[in-house]
Design a protein around this motif. Sequence first.
Motif, PDB file in Angstrom:
ATOM      1  N   TYR A  80     -49.820 -18.234 -24.310  1.00 23.13           N
ATOM      2  CA  TYR A  80     -49.830 -17.182 -23.286  1.00 23.13           C
ATOM      3  C   TYR A  80     -48.455 -16.511 -23.174  1.00 23.13           C
ATOM      4  O   TYR A  80     -48.328 -15.305 -22.974  1.00 23.13           O
ATOM      5  CB  TYR A  80     -50.229 -17.782 -21.929  1.00 23.13           C
ATOM      6  N   HIS A  81     -47.424 -17.313 -23.336  1.00 22.40           N
ATOM      7  CA  HIS A  81     -46.055 -16.795 -23.196  1.00 22.40           C
ATOM      8  C   HIS A  81     -45.805 -15.613 -24.144  1.00 22.40           C
ATOM      9  O   HIS A  81     -45.105 -14.655 -23.788  1.00 22.40           O
ATOM     10  CB  HIS A  81     -45.059 -17.937 -23.470  1.00 22.40           C
ATOM     11  N   ASP A  82     -46.403 -15.694 -25.334  1.00 23.36           N
ATOM     12  CA  ASP A  82     -46.179 -14.638 -26.337  1.00 23.36           C
ATOM     13  C   ASP A  82     -46.720 -13.287 -25.872  1.00 23.36           C
ATOM     14  O   ASP A  82     -46.339 -12.246 -26.402  1.00 23.36           O
ATOM     15  CB  ASP A  82     -46.856 -15.003 -27.667  1.00 23.36           C
ATOM     16  N   THR A  85     -43.555 -11.552 -23.727  1.00 22.60           N
ATOM     17  CA  THR A  85     -42.196 -11.254 -24.196  1.00 22.60           C
ATOM     18  C   THR A  85     -42.093  -9.930 -24.967  1.00 22.60           C
ATOM     19  O   THR A  85     -41.007  -9.355 -25.038  1.00 22.60           O
ATOM     20  CB  THR A  85     -41.653 -12.405 -25.066  1.00 22.60           C
ATOM     21  N   VAL A 100     -37.152 -15.246 -22.602  1.00 26.90           N
ATOM     22  CA  VAL A 100     -38.069 -16.307 -22.180  1.00 26.90           C
ATOM     23  C   VAL A 100     -38.445 -16.081 -20.717  1.00 26.90           C
ATOM     24  O   VAL A 100     -37.635 -15.596 -19.928  1.00 26.90           O
ATOM     25  CB  VAL A 100     -37.461 -17.714 -22.416  1.00 26.90           C
ATOM     26  N   MET A 102     -39.578 -18.012 -17.459  1.00 27.94           N
ATOM     27  CA  MET A 102     -39.610 -19.406 -16.972  1.00 27.94           C
ATOM     28  C   MET A 102     -38.978 -19.495 -15.577  1.00 27.94           C
ATOM     29  O   MET A 102     -38.177 -18.654 -15.190  1.00 27.94           O
ATOM     30  CB  MET A 102     -38.844 -20.329 -17.926  1.00 27.94           C
ATOM     31  N   GLU A 295     -36.709 -19.556 -25.929  1.00 32.50           N
ATOM     32  CA  GLU A 295     -37.743 -20.461 -25.413  1.00 32.50           C
ATOM     33  C   GLU A 295     -37.294 -21.920 -25.404  1.00 32.50           C
ATOM     34  O   GLU A 295     -37.866 -22.755 -24.713  1.00 32.50           O
ATOM     35  CB  GLU A 295     -39.033 -20.319 -26.241  1.00 32.50           C
ATOM     36  N   GLN A 298     -36.623 -23.685 -22.023  1.00 35.35           N
ATOM     37  CA  GLN A 298     -37.675 -23.986 -21.023  1.00 35.35           C
ATOM     38  C   GLN A 298     -37.630 -25.462 -20.629  1.00 35.35           C
ATOM     39  O   GLN A 298     -37.224 -26.324 -21.420  1.00 35.35           O
ATOM     40  CB  GLN A 298     -39.055 -23.694 -21.612  1.00 35.35           C
ATOM     41  N   PRO A 302     -45.544 -24.259 -17.812  1.00 34.81           N
ATOM     42  CA  PRO A 302     -45.476 -23.017 -17.020  1.00 34.81           C
ATOM     43  C   PRO A 302     -46.600 -22.896 -15.989  1.00 34.81           C
ATOM     44  O   PRO A 302     -47.679 -23.447 -16.193  1.00 34.81           O
ATOM     45  CB  PRO A 302     -45.623 -21.911 -18.070  1.00 34.81           C
ATOM     46  N   TYR A 307     -48.034 -16.496 -14.792  1.00 41.49           N
ATOM     47  CA  TYR A 307     -48.003 -15.744 -16.059  1.00 41.49           C
ATOM     48  C   TYR A 307     -49.031 -14.594 -15.953  1.00 41.49           C
ATOM     49  O   TYR A 307     -48.778 -13.475 -16.399  1.00 41.49           O
ATOM     50  CB  TYR A 307     -48.451 -16.632 -17.216  1.00 41.49           C
ATOM     51  N   ARG A 311     -48.458 -10.668 -16.302  1.00 40.74           N
ATOM     52  CA  ARG A 311     -49.043  -9.979 -17.460  1.00 40.74           C
ATOM     53  C   ARG A 311     -49.829  -8.745 -17.023  1.00 40.74           C
ATOM     54  O   ARG A 311     -49.826  -7.718 -17.707  1.00 40.74           O
ATOM     55  CB  ARG A 311     -49.955 -10.941 -18.223  1.00 40.74           C
TER      56      ARG A 311
END
Length: 429
Positions: A80-82, A85, A100, A102, A295, A298, A302, A307, A311
């Motif tokens: 999900y993080h991708d 960013t 990152v 966080m 990253e 971290q 998360p 997130y 998003r």
Amino acid sequence: MPFQTDLDFARSLDQQDALKGFRDQFIIPEKDGKQLVYFLGNSLGLQPKAAKEYMQKVLDDWASLGVESFFHAEEPWMDYHDKLTGTLSKVVGAKPSEVVVMNQLTVNLHLMLVSFYRPTQKRFRIICEAKAFPSDQYAFETHVKHHGFDAQDAVVEVAPREGEFTLRTEDIIATIEKYADETALVLFGGINYYTGQVFDMKAIAAAAKKAGAKVGFDLAHAAGNIELQLHDWNVDFACWCCYKYLNGGPGAIGGVFIHEKNFAEELPRFAGWWGYDKATRFKMEKGFVPMSGAEGWQLSTPPFLMYATLRSSLDLIEAAGWEKIQAKRKQLNNYLWFMLNRINNAVEPAVIQFITPEAEREHGCQVSMLMKTRGREIYDQLIKQGFMVDWREPDVIRLAPVALYNTFEEVWRFADALDRAISFDGRIA
Ligand SMILES: Cc1ncc(COP(=O)(O)O)c(C=O)c1O
């Protein structure tokens, strides 16, 4: 295009606005069925209508798959993080690997100080702005103490000159040069939260580098607001919150930039399992092996629901286009200054002292107005009439119309209400 003072002109700007459809993607606060004029993007950005849906998706995954969602949801949580960013790195002028998402801002500030404030007996000072946001002040004070130094001595604050409200770049540079051999870290806000002044981050970063010091920025009021080029400016690190101009929601997860030149160096850091090499994290082995890039800083699993809210906003920024957002931000803000100057110039003596610099490169969305008379009364009038701006003791009204959900007509209406509130003084009524 020269601005005009009438309402029809403001409406014509809204008609031509390349981003006009985006306001409808946000929930605008209302009172008695009427939309309020929300100029508080500097405090808490508005909720994208899609935020609920994005959160609901995570809740649904949780309901139907439980912990399996990490790997087997339609959009696996592990990745999900991708999804955050890409846009965020455009907004701050970085490579995706340098960003990152966080924790929260103050926590991240502490983590960055662990890595980038490494004082020696000779080089121990932190150079910062006077009246930095309290979190920053407390972070400096406690890190300096943690390393056994005296905060009064080690923290060097650059203050405005007598009778001035904002900092002069030349004074910041001169202070860095004065303490060149003794400075471990230069850390400024990108934009001062009170005055709205944009600092010359490129010049500050260059001066810090010349002095042999690390350089970082607190971008709480800058990220999502103004253009940034953190990578090209050779900044070591930056931290920001995502609940202001990035509309990530109350207490949104924070953002951090770490310049890639720092990845090779074995910087000290406080580690947690979520920063461990992603491919082998679940082997749960002894000995910390960081993920490559930012990253690797971290700590924890998360908060995927946060997130999701972030998003929902970043996807709108992506769809609108960062360059278009910047173009409208400047036009909207220039129009605001045009209208405010017109009001203030008509009153003798002036009621408003603008403590935000007017030059376009020295401010973002925010204008801070020091009210010379009847400030609180004027503010109360504005609030009563449905204008959401904020009051900072003892006498400052701050407002920050933003490109994605504010309109030129709202600026016109605000200016009209302010004009009338000032006129009630009896001087120009
Ligand atoms: C410039 C600045 N730094 C730090 C903070 C603290 O952020 P947080 O409470 O998210 O840690 C804020 C909050 O508004 C801020 O404006």
